[in-house]
Design a protein around this motif. Structure first.
Motif, PDB file in Angstrom:
ATOM      1  N   GLU A  56      -5.319  23.228  10.250  1.00  0.00           N
ATOM      2  CA  GLU A  56      -6.209  22.119   9.929  1.00  0.00           C
ATOM      3  C   GLU A  56      -7.367  22.593   9.038  1.00  0.00           C
ATOM      4  O   GLU A  56      -7.757  21.897   8.094  1.00  0.00           O
ATOM      5  N   GLY A  57      -7.901  23.769   9.323  1.00  0.00           N
ATOM      6  CA  GLY A  57      -8.975  24.318   8.503  1.00  0.00           C
ATOM      7  C   GLY A  57      -8.528  24.589   7.088  1.00  0.00           C
ATOM      8  O   GLY A  57      -9.255  24.310   6.122  1.00  0.00           O
ATOM      9  N   ILE A  58      -7.331  25.131   6.939  1.00  0.00           N
ATOM     10  CA  ILE A  58      -6.790  25.410   5.607  1.00  0.00           C
ATOM     11  C   ILE A  58      -6.591  24.110   4.836  1.00  0.00           C
ATOM     12  O   ILE A  58      -6.901  24.024   3.641  1.00  0.00           O
ATOM     13  N   GLU A  59      -6.096  23.077   5.513  1.00  0.00           N
ATOM     14  CA  GLU A  59      -5.901  21.786   4.857  1.00  0.00           C
ATOM     15  C   GLU A  59      -7.234  21.191   4.418  1.00  0.00           C
ATOM     16  O   GLU A  59      -7.337  20.619   3.325  1.00  0.00           O
ATOM     17  N   ASP A  60      -8.265  21.331   5.248  1.00  0.00           N
ATOM     18  CA  ASP A  60      -9.587  20.817   4.894  1.00  0.00           C
ATOM     19  C   ASP A  60     -10.142  21.534   3.666  1.00  0.00           C
ATOM     20  O   ASP A  60     -10.724  20.909   2.775  1.00  0.00           O
ATOM     21  N   VAL A  61      -9.968  22.849   3.618  1.00  0.00           N
ATOM     22  CA  VAL A  61     -10.434  23.614   2.463  1.00  0.00           C
ATOM     23  C   VAL A  61      -9.664  23.193   1.211  1.00  0.00           C
ATOM     24  O   VAL A  61     -10.246  23.004   0.138  1.00  0.00           O
ATOM     25  N   GLY A  62      -8.368  23.022   1.344  1.00  0.00           N
ATOM     26  CA  GLY A  62      -7.550  22.583   0.206  1.00  0.00           C
ATOM     27  C   GLY A  62      -7.976  21.214  -0.294  1.00  0.00           C
ATOM     28  O   GLY A  62      -8.063  20.983  -1.506  1.00  0.00           O
ATOM     29  N   ASP A  63      -8.264  20.299   0.629  1.00  0.00           N
ATOM     30  CA  ASP A  63      -8.732  18.968   0.234  1.00  0.00           C
ATOM     31  C   ASP A  63     -10.070  19.053  -0.492  1.00  0.00           C
ATOM     32  O   ASP A  63     -10.292  18.355  -1.489  1.00  0.00           O
ATOM     33  N   GLY A  64     -10.945  19.911  -0.002  1.00  0.00           N
ATOM     34  CA  GLY A  64     -12.246  20.081  -0.659  1.00  0.00           C
ATOM     35  C   GLY A  64     -12.104  20.633  -2.062  1.00  0.00           C
ATOM     36  O   GLY A  64     -12.804  20.201  -2.983  1.00  0.00           O
ATOM     37  N   ILE A  65     -11.193  21.585  -2.243  1.00  0.00           N
ATOM     38  CA  ILE A  65     -10.964  22.160  -3.573  1.00  0.00           C
ATOM     39  C   ILE A  65     -10.410  21.099  -4.517  1.00  0.00           C
ATOM     40  O   ILE A  65     -10.844  20.986  -5.668  1.00  0.00           O
TER      41      ILE A  65
END
Length: 63
Positions: A36-45
């Motif tokens: 979930e954290g990786i997905e959030d970072v990807g969405d932010g990028i």
């Protein structure tokens, strides 16, 4: 009249506080939290890249 209002407010407070303790929470494993954290970072990028692209488009429209 005042006693009924006091009783009503007490019952309302008790019900609200009880609902916070019995709320259902989803237990996640460490792997799910990482994913979930990786997905959030990807969405932010992705959002950042889109904003930069929009700013570039806006800046080059006047040229």
């Amino acid at each position: 009249m005042k006693k009924t209002i006091v009783y009503f407010l007490f019952a309302l407070f008790f019900t609200a506080s009880l609902s916070t303790f019995t709320g259902c929470r989803e237990d996640k494993t460490a792997g799910e939290k990482i994913e979930e954290g990786i997905e959030d970072v990807g969405d932010g990028i992705e959002e950042g890249v889109e904003e930069v692209g929009d700013e570039i488009d806006d800046a080059t429209d006047g040229l």
